[in-house]
Design a protein around this motif. Structure first.
Motif, short mmCIF file in Angstrom:
data_model
loop_
_atom_site.label_atom_id
_atom_site.label_comp_id
_atom_site.label_asym_id
_atom_site.label_seq_id
_atom_site.Cartn_x
_atom_site.Cartn_y
_atom_site.Cartn_z
N LEU A 11 0.83 -1.20 0.00
CA LEU A 11 0.00 0.00 0.00
C LEU A 11 0.87 1.26 0.00
N LEU A 12 2.01 1.19 0.69
CA LEU A 12 2.90 2.34 0.79
C LEU A 12 3.89 2.43 -0.38
N ASP A 13 3.91 1.41 -1.23
CA ASP A 13 4.82 1.41 -2.38
C ASP A 13 4.12 2.08 -3.56
N LEU A 14 4.16 3.39 -3.60
CA LEU A 14 3.41 4.14 -4.59
C LEU A 14 3.95 3.93 -6.00
N GLU A 15 3.06 4.06 -6.96
CA GLU A 15 3.44 3.99 -8.37
C GLU A 15 3.86 5.38 -8.84
N ARG A 16 5.06 5.47 -9.41
CA ARG A 16 5.52 6.75 -9.96
C ARG A 16 4.98 6.88 -11.38
N ILE A 17 4.16 7.89 -11.63
CA ILE A 17 3.60 8.04 -12.97
C ILE A 17 4.19 9.24 -13.72
N GLU A 18 4.90 10.10 -13.01
CA GLU A 18 5.68 11.19 -13.60
C GLU A 18 6.81 11.52 -12.63
N GLU A 19 7.66 12.45 -12.99
CA GLU A 19 8.82 12.77 -12.16
C GLU A 19 8.42 13.13 -10.73
N ASN A 20 7.37 13.91 -10.57
CA ASN A 20 6.94 14.35 -9.25
C ASN A 20 5.49 13.98 -8.96
N ILE A 21 4.99 12.98 -9.63
CA ILE A 21 3.59 12.57 -9.46
C ILE A 21 3.55 11.07 -9.17
N PHE A 22 2.80 10.69 -8.14
CA PHE A 22 2.70 9.31 -7.72
C PHE A 22 1.22 8.93 -7.57
N ARG A 23 0.96 7.63 -7.66
CA ARG A 23 -0.41 7.16 -7.51
C ARG A 23 -0.45 6.07 -6.44
N ALA A 43 1.57 10.19 1.46
CA ALA A 43 2.08 11.50 1.06
C ALA A 43 3.54 11.67 1.48
N LEU A 44 3.89 11.14 2.65
CA LEU A 44 5.28 11.22 3.10
C LEU A 44 6.18 10.34 2.24
N VAL A 45 5.67 9.20 1.79
CA VAL A 45 6.42 8.36 0.85
C VAL A 45 6.73 9.17 -0.42
N ALA A 46 5.70 9.83 -0.96
CA ALA A 46 5.89 10.61 -2.17
C ALA A 46 6.93 11.71 -1.96
N ALA A 47 6.83 12.42 -0.84
CA ALA A 47 7.80 13.48 -0.55
C ALA A 47 9.20 12.90 -0.40
N SER A 77 0.85 14.79 -5.87
CA SER A 77 1.68 15.71 -6.64
C SER A 77 2.66 16.40 -5.70
N VAL A 78 3.95 16.31 -6.02
CA VAL A 78 5.01 16.83 -5.14
C VAL A 78 5.61 18.10 -5.73
N ASP A 79 5.67 19.16 -4.91
CA ASP A 79 6.40 20.38 -5.27
C ASP A 79 7.73 20.37 -4.53
N SER A 86 21.45 22.10 4.16
CA SER A 86 21.14 21.19 5.26
C SER A 86 19.72 20.63 5.21
N PHE A 87 18.79 21.41 4.67
CA PHE A 87 17.38 21.04 4.72
C PHE A 87 16.78 20.95 3.32
N THR A 88 15.84 20.03 3.19
CA THR A 88 15.04 19.87 1.97
C THR A 88 13.58 19.96 2.36
N THR A 89 12.81 20.74 1.59
CA THR A 89 11.39 20.92 1.87
C THR A 89 10.56 20.48 0.68
N ARG A 90 9.50 19.73 0.98
CA ARG A 90 8.58 19.26 -0.06
C ARG A 90 7.14 19.56 0.34
N ARG A 91 6.32 19.86 -0.66
CA ARG A 91 4.89 20.05 -0.45
C ARG A 91 4.16 19.02 -1.30
N VAL A 92 3.18 18.35 -0.72
CA VAL A 92 2.46 17.30 -1.42
C VAL A 92 0.96 17.58 -1.33
N VAL A 93 0.28 17.47 -2.47
CA VAL A 93 -1.17 17.58 -2.52
C VAL A 93 -1.72 16.25 -3.03
#
Length: 289
Positions: A11-23, A43-47, A77-79, A86-93
């Motif tokens: 369930l947590l192994d998301l399908e990558r359908i584009e560079e920053n898009i998962f299903r 969503a955290l997996v995608a990020a 969708s990941v931004d 030191s830090f990386t920030t991601r936003r997921v919708v």
């Protein structure tokens, strides 16, 4: 590996359908909507899959916007907001049927040495001395709504979750201290992937956090039909490394309930007493008219 745990990992192994898009997909839920912990974990997996491998997650902040449909896929969708030194920030919708249902911001950090202190681990008991989730559900099956014991048992087969004291549904009508504890761990051995362990704990963190709100008012929860509830927002801070396949103590309390909402806060400790995670969540807690 047990079938139930493998199913959760799938369930947590998301399908990558584009560079920053998962299903992602969903399991059948114990309520007629997608379990909030599942959406947060996915969503955290995608990020995490768009962040550098040497930067583990250190925090997330999220809002549940709409109920998820268990019968439809969820697109994440990941931004890539920031990649600093030191830090990386991601936003997921998370989107279903053309509408956002969930929004998450997550931050990742390279390992650094620094000041160290923590809140002391609270008193508890050895998890092996406690009844399993199945034993607890069997004991109180007569007070739960029809079908709930089977659905709860199915939802918790991948996670060995044990209440230190009686759960809310065991004592409706009897207010207690607004505190609760559970021990939990995955039911099988997991690979050494820090992101997987963090995402599994994110999944579990939404299972019991608002229990302390119910206990303070002698409410048994949705499982006995005396409240209606849903998660509104969720925040987590990951302080120290941990493994989700080793026992973790989830110490939870509710400092406030008002306006049809209840606030829960929890600390997750490793068995040797290290503070691993802090969690805060607010949810709708309404008494049916």
């Amino acid at each position: 590996m047990p079938e139930a745990l493998q199913s959760l990992l799938d369930l947590l192994d998301l399908e990558r359908i584009e560079e920053n898009i998962f299903r992602g997909r969903s399991h059948a839920s114990v309520v007629p909507r997608v379990f909030g912990g599942q959406v947060a974990a996915q969503a955290l997996v995608a990020a995490g899959r768009t962040a550098p491998a040497d930067r583990p997650a250190h925090s997330l902040h999220a809002y549940f916007l709409r109920p998820g449909d268990p019968g439809a896929p969820i697109v994440y969708s990941v931004d890539r907001i920031r990649d600093g030194r030191s830090f990386t920030t991601r936003r997921v919708v998370a989107v279903q049927h053309g509408q956002p249902i969930f929004h998450l911001s997550a931050s990742f950090q390279v390992h650094e040495e620094g000041l160290e202190h923590q809140a002391p681990v609270p008193p508890s008991v050895d998890p092996e001395t406690l009844p399993t989730a199945a034993e607890t559900l069997d004991r109180y099956a007569d007070v739960l709504l029809p079908g709930v014991p089977d659905r709860l048992a199915e939802a918790r087969r991948a996670i060995d979750l044990r209440y230190v004291d009686e759960p809310p549904f065991a004592s409706p009508g009897r207010p207690r201290e607004a505190r609760s504890q559970v021990w939990f761990r995955a039911v099988g051995k997991l690979v050494d992937d820090p992101l997987l362990h963090v995402c599994l704990v994110t999944y579990v963190s939404d299972m019991t956090l608002l229990d302390s709100v119910l206990l303070a008012h002698g409410r048994g929860g949705w499982a006995v039909g005396d409240v209606v509830g849903a998660s509104l927002d969720h925040a987590m801070w990951f302080h120290r490394p941990f493994r989700a396949d080793e026992w973790l103590l989830y110490d939870q309390e509710s400092p406030s309930a008002s306006g049809g909402r209840g606030l829960g806060q929890g600390r997750i400790y490793t068995r040797d007493g290290r503070l691993a995670v802090t969690v805060i969540q607010e949810g709708v807690v309404r008494v049916p008219r």
